[in-house]
Design a protein around this motif. Structure first.
Motif, PDB file in Angstrom:
ATOM      1  N   LYS A  17       0.832  -1.216   0.000  1.00  0.00           N
ATOM      2  CA  LYS A  17       0.000   0.000   0.000  1.00  0.00           C
ATOM      3  C   LYS A  17       0.864   1.264   0.000  1.00  0.00           C
ATOM      4  O   LYS A  17       0.646   2.181  -0.795  1.00  0.00           O
ATOM      5  CB  LYS A  17      -0.925   0.028   1.246  1.00  0.00           C
ATOM      6  CG  LYS A  17      -1.869  -1.154   1.343  1.00  0.00           C
ATOM      7  CD  LYS A  17      -2.780  -1.047   2.545  1.00  0.00           C
ATOM      8  CE  LYS A  17      -2.049  -1.132   3.873  1.00  0.00           C
ATOM      9  NZ  LYS A  17      -1.436  -2.441   4.171  1.00  0.00           N
ATOM     10  N   GLY A  18       1.848   1.298   0.908  1.00  0.00           N
ATOM     11  CA  GLY A  18       2.713   2.479   1.006  1.00  0.00           C
ATOM     12  C   GLY A  18       3.528   2.673  -0.260  1.00  0.00           C
ATOM     13  O   GLY A  18       3.706   3.800  -0.739  1.00  0.00           O
ATOM     14  N   THR A  19       4.004   1.568  -0.832  1.00  0.00           N
ATOM     15  CA  THR A  19       4.845   1.633  -2.042  1.00  0.00           C
ATOM     16  C   THR A  19       4.025   2.156  -3.224  1.00  0.00           C
ATOM     17  O   THR A  19       4.479   3.041  -3.972  1.00  0.00           O
ATOM     18  CB  THR A  19       5.390   0.215  -2.353  1.00  0.00           C
ATOM     19  OG1 THR A  19       6.070  -0.263  -1.186  1.00  0.00           O
ATOM     20  CG2 THR A  19       6.331   0.231  -3.535  1.00  0.00           C
ATOM     21  N   LEU A  86      -6.631   7.311   1.416  1.00  0.00           N
ATOM     22  CA  LEU A  86      -6.413   6.762   2.758  1.00  0.00           C
ATOM     23  C   LEU A  86      -5.690   5.424   2.650  1.00  0.00           C
ATOM     24  O   LEU A  86      -6.027   4.611   1.796  1.00  0.00           O
ATOM     25  CB  LEU A  86      -7.754   6.551   3.461  1.00  0.00           C
ATOM     26  CG  LEU A  86      -8.627   7.782   3.647  1.00  0.00           C
ATOM     27  CD1 LEU A  86      -9.877   7.420   4.438  1.00  0.00           C
ATOM     28  CD2 LEU A  86      -7.844   8.862   4.372  1.00  0.00           C
ATOM     29  N   ASP A  87      -4.749   5.202   3.531  1.00  0.00           N
ATOM     30  CA  ASP A  87      -3.961   3.959   3.541  1.00  0.00           C
ATOM     31  C   ASP A  87      -3.960   3.434   4.985  1.00  0.00           C
ATOM     32  O   ASP A  87      -3.511   4.126   5.890  1.00  0.00           O
ATOM     33  CB  ASP A  87      -2.555   4.322   3.026  1.00  0.00           C
ATOM     34  CG  ASP A  87      -1.462   3.317   3.360  1.00  0.00           C
ATOM     35  OD1 ASP A  87      -1.722   2.317   4.034  1.00  0.00           O
ATOM     36  OD2 ASP A  87      -0.327   3.563   2.924  1.00  0.00           O
ATOM     37  N   GLY A  88      -4.506   2.244   5.197  1.00  0.00           N
ATOM     38  CA  GLY A  88      -4.539   1.664   6.550  1.00  0.00           C
ATOM     39  C   GLY A  88      -5.824   1.976   7.294  1.00  0.00           C
ATOM     40  O   GLY A  88      -6.007   1.519   8.420  1.00  0.00           O
ATOM     41  N   GLN A 157      14.092  -0.390  11.207  1.00  0.00           N
ATOM     42  CA  GLN A 157      13.115  -1.443  10.930  1.00  0.00           C
ATOM     43  C   GLN A 157      11.943  -1.258  11.875  1.00  0.00           C
ATOM     44  O   GLN A 157      12.117  -0.776  13.005  1.00  0.00           O
ATOM     45  CB  GLN A 157      13.759  -2.822  11.105  1.00  0.00           C
ATOM     46  CG  GLN A 157      14.684  -3.118   9.930  1.00  0.00           C
ATOM     47  CD  GLN A 157      14.936  -4.595   9.712  1.00  0.00           C
ATOM     48  OE1 GLN A 157      15.675  -5.207  10.458  1.00  0.00           O
ATOM     49  NE2 GLN A 157      14.317  -5.155   8.682  1.00  0.00           N
ATOM     50  N   ARG A 158      10.746  -1.616  11.441  1.00  0.00           N
ATOM     51  CA  ARG A 158       9.562  -1.451  12.288  1.00  0.00           C
ATOM     52  C   ARG A 158       9.517  -2.550  13.338  1.00  0.00           C
ATOM     53  O   ARG A 158       9.770  -3.713  13.032  1.00  0.00           O
ATOM     54  CB  ARG A 158       8.293  -1.480  11.423  1.00  0.00           C
ATOM     55  CG  ARG A 158       8.035  -0.152  10.755  1.00  0.00           C
ATOM     56  CD  ARG A 158       6.916  -0.181   9.754  1.00  0.00           C
ATOM     57  NE  ARG A 158       5.716  -0.877  10.151  1.00  0.00           N
ATOM     58  CZ  ARG A 158       4.603  -0.895   9.414  1.00  0.00           C
ATOM     59  NH1 ARG A 158       4.565  -0.242   8.265  1.00  0.00           N
ATOM     60  NH2 ARG A 158       3.544  -1.560   9.818  1.00  0.00           N
ATOM     61  N   VAL A 159       9.184  -2.151  14.588  1.00  0.00           N
ATOM     62  CA  VAL A 159       9.107  -3.126  15.675  1.00  0.00           C
ATOM     63  C   VAL A 159       8.070  -4.196  15.347  1.00  0.00           C
ATOM     64  O   VAL A 159       8.243  -5.373  15.679  1.00  0.00           O
ATOM     65  CB  VAL A 159       8.705  -2.410  16.997  1.00  0.00           C
ATOM     66  CG1 VAL A 159       8.677  -3.377  18.157  1.00  0.00           C
ATOM     67  CG2 VAL A 159       9.655  -1.273  17.290  1.00  0.00           C
TER      68      VAL A 159
HETATM   69 MG    MG Z   1       2.306   0.983   4.982  1.00  0.00          MG
END
Ligand code: MG
Ligand code: G5P
Length: 219
Positions: A17-19, A86-88, A157-159
């Motif tokens: 989604k973010g990409t 909107l994303d998420g 990096q995301r937790v």
């Molecule tokens: Mg994302």
């Protein structure tokens, strides 16, 4: 053709989604409003919302609905009359009902990517936390390893990208999403995009969006 586009990009954690949203905002005059990016920003500045959200986000659980709805309404107010993606959000049937009752949503871009592909790709994800820019060591590596291309700041990096947390996020996504997709389908705004690679999905998303609004750059 509508020049203002109010849309949602949906898909499992790690589906891209973010990409894809980053590509959309390069081509169209649309504001990308990512609930996860907003939460991570609030968590970084240790605001009330950030403090409340931290334990949920880090363990891969959903943040309570009332807080999410308030946070996203505030973000949308700041966009004003322009187009947004909107994303998420929405992530629960209730969030979806509130959103659709308050806003005229023109379209949903639903990314359908196999889970085994996702589990593999999130291992290599690195992000620039202040901007939400996302990289992948195998797919879109930063120019200098470990550093953001734009600011030169450190990537993290995301937790919640630990394998066991990603699995929990995927389970929650599977159980919560069907009613949202049904609601969007009933509203006639659901568009599914299938694939294992973002580069394969992207041309179809681009064609769909060209039918919805005028690009801000020549394509
Ligand atoms: Mg994302
Ligand atoms: P988020 O931040 O909304 P998720 O779980 O929805 O998080 P996520 O993980 O951000 O989604 P994404 O944006 O779909 O995934 O994927 P991405 O970052 O673009 O791509 C994933 C990786 O794959 C990247 O490294 C990218 O470079 C790489 N990649 C992309 N395409 C390809 C490809 O073709 N090939 C390869 N090899 N790699 C590729 O939510 C986080 C948390 O916030 C809370 C929850 O706690 C949630 O768990 N939250 C909410 N809680 C309640 N309600 C809400 N509405 C909430 N929103 C957020």
């Amino acid at each position: 053709m509508s020049r203002i586009f109010r849309g949602i990009i949906m898909g499992a954690p790690g589906s891209g989604k973010g990409t894809i949203a980053a590509r959309i905002i390069k081509h169209f005059n649309v504001k990308h409003v990512s609930s996860g990016d907003l939460l991570r920003a609030y968590m970084q500045e240790a605001s009330n919302w950030g403090t409340k959200a931290r334990a949920y986000v880090e363990s891969g659980q959903l943040v309570p609905d009332d807080m999410m709805v308030e946070m996203m309404e505030k973000a949308l107010l700041s966009v004003g009359h322009g187009s947004w993606l909107l994303d998420g959000f929405p992530r629960t049937r209730w969030q979806a009902e509130v959103l659709l009752s308050k806003h005229n949503v023109n379209g949903v871009i639903n990314l359908v990517v196999p889970y085994e592909v996702i589990l593999d790709r999130v291992k290599g994800r690195w992000i620039h936390e202040p901007s939400g820019r996302v990289y992948n060591m195998d797919f879109n590596a930063p120019k200098v390893p470990g550093l953001d291309d734009v600011t030169g700041e450190a990537l993290v990096q995301r937790v919640d990208d630990r394998p066991e947390t990603v699995r929990r996020r995927l389970e929650i996504y599977s159980s919560m999403t069907k009613p949202i997709l049904e609601l969007c389908d009933q509203a006639g705004i659901l568009n599914n995009f299938y694939g294992s690679k973002t580069d394969g999905i992207w041309p179809n998303v681009l064609n769909y969006l060209k039918e919805q609004m005028v690009p801000s750059v020549e394509l």
